[in-house]
Every structure is written in C-alpha cells, then in structure tokens.
Write a protein that holds these residues in place. Structure first.
Motif, PDB file in Angstrom:
ATOM      1  N   LEU A 295       0.803  -1.208   0.000  1.00 45.00           N
ATOM      2  CA  LEU A 295       0.000   0.000   0.000  1.00 45.00           C
ATOM      3  C   LEU A 295       0.844   1.270   0.000  1.00 45.00           C
ATOM      4  O   LEU A 295       0.475   2.276  -0.602  1.00 45.00           O
ATOM      5  N   HIS A 296       1.994   1.242   0.691  1.00 45.57           N
ATOM      6  CA  HIS A 296       2.767   2.468   0.861  1.00 45.57           C
ATOM      7  C   HIS A 296       3.658   2.778  -0.336  1.00 45.57           C
ATOM      8  O   HIS A 296       4.381   3.764  -0.315  1.00 45.57           O
ATOM      9  N   HIS A 297       3.614   1.973  -1.395  1.00 46.62           N
ATOM     10  CA  HIS A 297       4.399   2.253  -2.593  1.00 46.62           C
ATOM     11  C   HIS A 297       3.647   3.244  -3.494  1.00 46.62           C
ATOM     12  O   HIS A 297       2.429   3.182  -3.620  1.00 46.62           O
ATOM     13  N   GLU A 298       4.427   4.130  -4.129  1.00 44.33           N
ATOM     14  CA  GLU A 298       3.867   5.007  -5.151  1.00 44.33           C
ATOM     15  C   GLU A 298       4.026   4.319  -6.515  1.00 44.33           C
ATOM     16  O   GLU A 298       5.136   3.950  -6.890  1.00 44.33           O
ATOM     17  N   TYR A 299       2.934   4.165  -7.230  1.00 45.24           N
ATOM     18  CA  TYR A 299       3.023   3.539  -8.540  1.00 45.24           C
ATOM     19  C   TYR A 299       1.765   3.854  -9.333  1.00 45.24           C
ATOM     20  O   TYR A 299       0.747   4.274  -8.787  1.00 45.24           O
ATOM     21  N   SER A 300       1.851   3.645 -10.645  1.00 46.60           N
ATOM     22  CA  SER A 300       0.703   3.783 -11.532  1.00 46.60           C
ATOM     23  C   SER A 300       0.424   2.413 -12.123  1.00 46.60           C
ATOM     24  O   SER A 300       1.355   1.713 -12.555  1.00 46.60           O
ATOM     25  N   LEU A 310      -5.557 -11.598 -19.079  1.00 45.74           N
ATOM     26  CA  LEU A 310      -5.492 -10.403 -18.252  1.00 45.74           C
ATOM     27  C   LEU A 310      -4.041 -10.106 -17.909  1.00 45.74           C
ATOM     28  O   LEU A 310      -3.308 -10.968 -17.416  1.00 45.74           O
ATOM     29  N   LEU A 311      -3.616  -8.872 -18.171  1.00 42.99           N
ATOM     30  CA  LEU A 311      -2.261  -8.427 -17.832  1.00 42.99           C
ATOM     31  C   LEU A 311      -2.361  -7.153 -17.005  1.00 42.99           C
ATOM     32  O   LEU A 311      -3.231  -6.313 -17.235  1.00 42.99           O
ATOM     33  N   ALA A 312      -1.464  -7.019 -16.030  1.00 40.45           N
ATOM     34  CA  ALA A 312      -1.366  -5.805 -15.224  1.00 40.45           C
ATOM     35  C   ALA A 312      -0.084  -5.070 -15.599  1.00 40.45           C
ATOM     36  O   ALA A 312       0.992  -5.681 -15.666  1.00 40.45           O
ATOM     37  N   VAL A 313      -0.208  -3.780 -15.873  1.00 44.40           N
ATOM     38  CA  VAL A 313       0.932  -2.950 -16.261  1.00 44.40           C
ATOM     39  C   VAL A 313       1.221  -1.990 -15.117  1.00 44.40           C
ATOM     40  O   VAL A 313       0.333  -1.245 -14.687  1.00 44.40           O
ATOM     41  N   VAL A 314       2.455  -2.012 -14.605  1.00 39.10           N
ATOM     42  CA  VAL A 314       2.805  -1.222 -13.435  1.00 39.10           C
ATOM     43  C   VAL A 314       4.040  -0.384 -13.730  1.00 39.10           C
ATOM     44  O   VAL A 314       5.065  -0.905 -14.190  1.00 39.10           O
ATOM     45  N   LEU A 315       3.928   0.904 -13.487  1.00 34.33           N
ATOM     46  CA  LEU A 315       5.068   1.830 -13.589  1.00 34.33           C
ATOM     47  C   LEU A 315       5.398   2.274 -12.172  1.00 34.33           C
ATOM     48  O   LEU A 315       4.585   2.904 -11.493  1.00 34.33           O
ATOM     49  N   SER A 316       6.595   1.932 -11.703  1.00 35.21           N
ATOM     50  CA  SER A 316       6.977   2.228 -10.324  1.00 35.21           C
ATOM     51  C   SER A 316       8.426   2.687 -10.276  1.00 35.21           C
ATOM     52  O   SER A 316       9.178   2.573 -11.263  1.00 35.21           O
TER      53      SER A 316
END
Length: 418
Positions: A295-300, A310-316
């Motif tokens: 939860l405490h991570h900043e990401y999009s 189904l794919l999840a795309v994460v920019l962190s």
C-alpha cells in the motif's frame, strides 16, 4: 533450346499485365476488396461508384466478417475532459499504416445524438465498436467509429454507484456490463443487443479461491480493514500521498472483459485501493487477486487484455530509477509473475516525473499513454508507446497535434453493426 526458352520468357515478360478488376462480377469484386486494410479500402472507394457501393453491400459485409482479425486502431481521448464532444479532437492511431488519422463525424451524427452540447466520453470498446457514456444523464451510446453508425441504448435508471463498465462483442451481437456498488456489496446489469433491453439486476457474492496456493496465502484482518479505507503516508520526496487510486476521468469505469473457453464471462477492474477484482458474471460471484505492490508504494497501474489474457501494467520507482513491468497472474501458484518489461533505458526517463500510465490491449499489441500533468498546459507532456508483446518490441510513436491521456483499442471493421 535454352536460348529459345529465354526468348519466349522475355517476350512474355514484356507484355503489359493488367488484372482487370472491373471485369469481375460484383460478388467476386467485393470479396477481393474485403481483404484490403480498412484505410486502403476507404481511400480506394473514391475511385469509382461501383467500388464505393460495396461499402453497403451485404455480400461485402459478410466477406469482411470472415476476415479473422484486423490490425487495431487506437481511439485517443483528450487529456482535457471538459471539452464538449463536438470540440474534441477525434484522432486514432492506425497500427497497420503506422500513422495518425483524424476522424470527422458527420454533422447529422452530432445533431441527432445531441452531442453538440454534451460530454460523452468513451468508456469501453470491443471488436469494431466503441461505447460512449454521458455522466450527466447516464445515457449510453454504441458507435462504429469507422462508419459513424450508432445506437442509443434504452435509458437505465439506477441509484447505486457505478463502479465499472465492460463490453464484449461478436459478429452478430454485443453485451454491455455495468458493475455497481462497493466491495463487498456488488451487483451488475447486462444490456444485450439481441433483445435491445437490460436484464434484471443481479447480486455478486464474494467467493474465496479454492486452490491450495490461495488458501495458504492467509491475509490478516488488519490488512483487510486497511483496504477499505484511505491511508496516508509520506513519500520519499516529503509529499503526503493517499493510498486511494486516482483514476483519469476516461478510465474511471475501466475494466477488462474476457470469455473463458466454457463460456464464462469474466470482468476485472481495479478497486479504489489498487487491487484487481474479478467478477464472474456467469456464476455471479467475485474475488480479489493479491496485491501487486504494498500500500505504501507510489506507482501507476492499469489492466489490459491481450489474446484473451489479463495483464497488469505497473510503472513504479525503485533504487533511483523507474521501471515499467507487465505482470500475468498464475492461478495455480496464486501469484503474479512478470512476463515483460520496458527497456530500462526508456523507463528510466520517467524517474521522478510523477507520470500516469493508461494502457489498452488488442490481440498481440499493447498501447501505452504515459503522461504527466504540469502546472500549466505547456508543462503537460504525453508520450505514446506501442509494444508487440510476442517480441517485447517497444516503439515510441511520433507526437500528435493533441495531448491524449488514454486510448481505447478497436478493430476498424466496416461491417460491425450496432
């Protein structure tokens, strides 16, 4: 003998060979034209009245429907959502010709749908169709962007909070799915084009995963409670950050809809805390996938569907750099596994830029809009990338005249009926 054969071949090659398309009968001509890329057909349809007439021919439409797939177009959504529909810039990116195109809607299309003064926004897409939603009065409109054909759906009166919108289509029909409420109190409605009506509301019950790996991944009660409320923490830059996901207006109801081999219809969306929620609309239950990042991570984060997956795309950001990674969920291991990543030389450019990522998928392609909002319009930047997933090949697209924060993928199908 050798020299004689060469002379014969030479005289044959010197002849002007012209394939007489005009001598083909109409049915055969339309079958030939159906194999052309949509952009090419639209250009060539101005060659003759006979070719142009094919666009409305049932034989041509049937021939087009037998083409398994077409290279996708990506309908761009303006980063300024306060613009009225008539003043919005209707651009698409054509992945077949690898260029930008401007869509011009006929004046009668705008007038008949009363779009001149309304704020219709695209909210879902499937096959060759787009779904627009008017948040002011709750109207839905299904449109074929290539032909400008449209249908306004029967007005649906609802009081619950609209959470997600999804859509699936076949050659003959399409369905629109609406998810209402907040976890754990979810319900849904379905519009079916074959009956031109909304089905009755149905409740989604929460179901616990049954696989052994999921049962061994116990989650304590405190974490579950934290998911239902917004938490605040200090980022490494000293900014106060909330754990609730801030969605772009055009992605507010974003979801991914897939159909399993046994016909089960699954709709997945991101809840307010960033968890992926999977709704089985056939069996009328839902469950939550484990969280990708704490939860405490900043990401999009965003979800895409490619080849039915189904794919999840994460920019962190981590260790003084930024990374964009694509994850796929393994239900047997009950864990997210990384499958692809943007080259680090590209993703590092987004470090400390506070960018937002919005993606859409189609077949073997993924289109990513990476944008950051500056203090002024001049400070706002938008970059677009097209990824061929099979080769993990990333291409940055040339800049467009507008600034677009997200896109919706569709196949440019002239035969797609509303």
């Amino acid at each position: 003998m050798a020299s004689r054969r060469n002379l014969k071949r030479k005289s044959f090659e010197d002849e002007d060979l012209v394939f007489p398309l005009d001598e083909l009968n109409q049915d055969l001509l339309e079958r030939v034209l159906s194999w052309l890329p949509t952009s090419t057909f639209l250009r060539l349809s101005s060659v003759s009245k006979r070719w142009k007439s094919a666009a409305n021919s049932p034989v041509f439409h049937h021939a087009c429907s037998e083409i398994p797939s077409r290279e996708p177009w990506f309908y761009m959504v303006d980063s300024s959502q306060s613009v009225e529909f008539k003043n919005q810039q209707h651009f698409v990116y054509d992945s077949a010709e690898m260029n930008w195109k401007f869509l011009t809607y006929p004046s009668n299309f705008l007038e008949e749908n009363q779009l001149n003064q309304s704020n219709f926004l695209p909210v879902a897409s499937s096959g060759g169709l787009l779904c627009f939603h008017n948040g002011e009065n709750g109207e839905f409109l299904i449109c074929n962007p290539v032909t400008s054909s449209y249908r306004k759906l029967p007005l649906l009166d609802y009081s619950d909070t609209l959470t997600a919108i999804g859509m699936i289509s076949t050659q003959e029909s399409y369905k629109l799915f609406l998810i209402f409420g907040e976890i754990p109190n979810l319900s849904f409605r379905i519009y079916d084009s074959t009956t031109d009506s909304w089905e009755d509301s149905a409740i989604l019950s929460k179901k616990s995963p049954t696989c052994p790996a999921a049962q061994s991944c116990s989650t304590d009660d405190e974490e579950e409670e934290d998911d239902d409320r917004m938490l605040y923490f200090l980022s490494k830059c000293g900014n106060v950050v909330g754990t609730e996901i801030q969605k772009n207006p055009c992605k507010q109801y974003s979801s991914i809809t897939t159909t399993k081999g046994d016909g089960q219809e699954i709709l997945c969306f991101l809840n307010s805390s960033g968890k992926v929620v999977a709704c089985n609309l056939t069996e009328k239950h839902f469950f939550e996938y484990p969280r990708l990042l704490p939860l405490h991570h900043e990401y999009s984060i965003d979800l895409v569907e490619c080849e039915g997956e189904l794919l999840a795309v994460v920019l962190s950001e981590f260790l003084e750099t930024a990374s964009l990674r694509i994850w796929k969920f393994d239900e047997n291991e009950w864990a997210w596994n990384q499958v692809l990543a943007m080259p680090s030389a590209i993703s590092h450019e987004f470090y400390s830029k506070k960018v937002d990522i919005n993606c859409t998928g189609s077949s073997e392609h993924m289109f990513a809009c990476i944008s950051n909002s500056g203090s002024t319009d001049d400070d706002e930047s938008c970059r677009y990338f097209l990824c061929k997933l099979a080769e993990n090949e990333w291409t940055e697209l040339p800049a467009c005249s507008g600034k677009f924060s997200c896109a919706f993928s569709f196949q440019p199908r002239i035969e797609a009926s509303v």
